[in-house]
Design an enzyme around this catalytic site. Structure first.
Site, PDB file in Angstrom:
ATOM      1  N   ASP A  33     -11.389   2.821   4.275  1.00 61.32           N
ATOM      2  CA  ASP A  33     -11.784   1.425   4.136  1.00 61.32           C
ATOM      3  C   ASP A  33     -13.298   1.280   3.952  1.00 61.32           C
ATOM      4  OD1 ASP A  33      -9.805  -0.580   4.120  1.00 61.32           O
ATOM      5  OD2 ASP A  33      -9.384  -0.293   6.248  1.00 61.32           O
ATOM      6  N   LYS A  77       0.839  -1.203   0.000  1.00 60.12           N
ATOM      7  CA  LYS A  77       0.000   0.000   0.000  1.00 60.12           C
ATOM      8  C   LYS A  77       0.870   1.247   0.000  1.00 60.12           C
ATOM      9  CE  LYS A  77      -3.908  -2.275   2.216  1.00 60.12           C
ATOM     10  NZ  LYS A  77      -4.529  -2.717   3.465  1.00 60.12           N
ATOM     11  N   GLN A  90      -4.933  -1.651   9.619  1.00 58.49           N
ATOM     12  CA  GLN A  90      -4.825  -2.960   8.978  1.00 58.49           C
ATOM     13  C   GLN A  90      -5.440  -4.038   9.879  1.00 58.49           C
ATOM     14  OE1 GLN A  90      -3.715  -3.472   5.827  1.00 58.49           O
ATOM     15  NE2 GLN A  90      -4.175  -5.636   6.015  1.00 58.49           N
TER      16      GLN A  90
HETATM   17  N1  GUN Z   1      -7.185  -6.865   5.939  1.00 58.70           N
HETATM   18  C1  GUN Z   1      -7.534  -7.565   4.836  1.00 58.70           C
HETATM   19  N2  GUN Z   1      -8.155  -6.774   3.947  1.00 58.70           N
HETATM   20  C2  GUN Z   1      -8.210  -5.551   4.499  1.00 58.70           C
HETATM   21  C3  GUN Z   1      -8.734  -4.299   4.056  1.00 58.70           C
HETATM   22  O1  GUN Z   1      -9.302  -4.153   2.966  1.00 58.70           O
HETATM   23  N3  GUN Z   1      -8.587  -3.270   4.914  1.00 58.70           N
HETATM   24  C4  GUN Z   1      -7.998  -3.411   6.115  1.00 58.70           C
HETATM   25  N4  GUN Z   1      -7.909  -2.336   6.893  1.00 58.70           N
HETATM   26  N5  GUN Z   1      -7.501  -4.542   6.567  1.00 58.70           N
HETATM   27  C5  GUN Z   1      -7.611  -5.599   5.748  1.00 58.70           C
END
Ligand code: GUN
Length: 286
Positions: free
Chosen positions: A120, A53, A97
């Site tokens: 998100d 990311k 995350q």
């Molecule tokens: N863990 C797995 N997929 C995601 C996501 O799309 N966002 C976040 N914050 N954590 C994740």
């Protein structure tokens, strides 16, 4: 053979859009869209995701700041960090995350994020807005899946869509987006009866069950579109291999269009995260 929906290539188009919007925001308002990524602990998969990311953000001109907290961090410490980020006008997007270590309350953390910075789309206000057909910030993976589907279907109206998996991150918001696009939507899950025949009746199958190669060619109607959200790390002959929820080789012979793993949904998720960050930044201008 099915048409391959190339997420890597499609994501570069989305990232170009992001880069243009970053440039506009800089030229017109002098701001740089900024994403704060919070990582608690040392989960190896999460570390890889966060690294990806941050890297993609840099490439698109989005500023990203990773905040790493140790695995034993308290709920108070995490909430305090969220509070600081909420009140920092230089930060436009906040991503925590997931999953968090088990002693931390994910729901509490998500609810603590300022909804306008919730890139998100997991905050209850954003979840409710999506469910009510007034989507604001939309979860990144389902958003990426919709862009991929629109590559194949200019009109989704009336299509039978089956979403396999009912997670808050993918399955439920995916179903809401398909419904918003006038699909007839079924959510299938581990307790669903006759899941194979449900899928075999579908024009669109979105596989988000988290089980390697769960879906094989017998489940798929000839010509159907298959979107594979699964990323399952499997040990094969001592080597780690990434596998989708779809048995790609066999399904690709039956389906009309299919996404690969890797190089499918994964790159689209990150591109949509950065798109959400620019959207959040623009909304915070007023
Ligand atoms: N863990 C797995 N997929 C995601 C996501 O799309 N966002 C976040 N914050 N954590 C994740």
């Amino acid at each position: 053979m099915a048409q391959l929906i190339d997420g890597k290539q499609l994501s570069t188009q989305v990232l170009q859009e992001v880069a243009s919007e970053v440039e506009l925001l800089r030229a017109e308002y002098g701001i740089v869209p900024t994403l704060a990524v919070v990582l608690v602990g040392e989960d190896p998969a999460s570390q890889v995701y966060v690294r990806n990311k941050v890297k993609r953000a840099e490439e698109a001109g989005v500023c990203s700041i990773a905040h790493r907290l140790d695995a034993e961090c308290t709920q108070d410490a995490l909430n305090q960090l969220i509070d600081v980020l909420n009140n920092d006008s230089q930060v436009h997007g906040i991503l925590v995350q997931l999953p968090l270590p088990s002693h931390l309350d994910e729901e509490e953390v998500i609810a603590a994020i300022n909804p306008v910075k919730d890139v998100d789309g997991f905050h209850p206000l954003n979840v409710g807005a999506l469910a009510a057909g007034r989507a604001s910030l939309v979860p990144c993976t389902p958003q990426g899946c919709m862009i991929m589907l629109r590559q194949v279907h200019s009109d989704l109206s009336g299509k039978n869509a089956v979403v396999v998996g009912r997670s808050n991150i993918v399955g439920k918001p995916m179903a809401a987006l398909l419904l918003q696009a006038d699909c007839t939507v079924t959510i299938a899950h581990s307790r669903t009866k006759n899941i194979e025949s449900l899928c075999r009746n579908a024009d669109i199958v979105v596989a988000a069950a988290g089980r390697a190669e769960l879906i094989n060619a017998d489940w798929i109607k000839p010509g159907a579109t298959v979107i594979d959200v699964g990323i399952n790390a499997i040990d094969l002959d001592g080597k780690r291999k990434l596998m989708g929820d779809v048995a790609f080789e066999s399904v690709a012979r039956i389906a009309g269009a299919i996404t690969p793993v890797p190089g499918g949904v994964g790159p689209m998720t990150i591109a949509c995260l950065l798109l959400n960050t620019t959207r959040a930044a623009r909304r915070q201008l007023a």
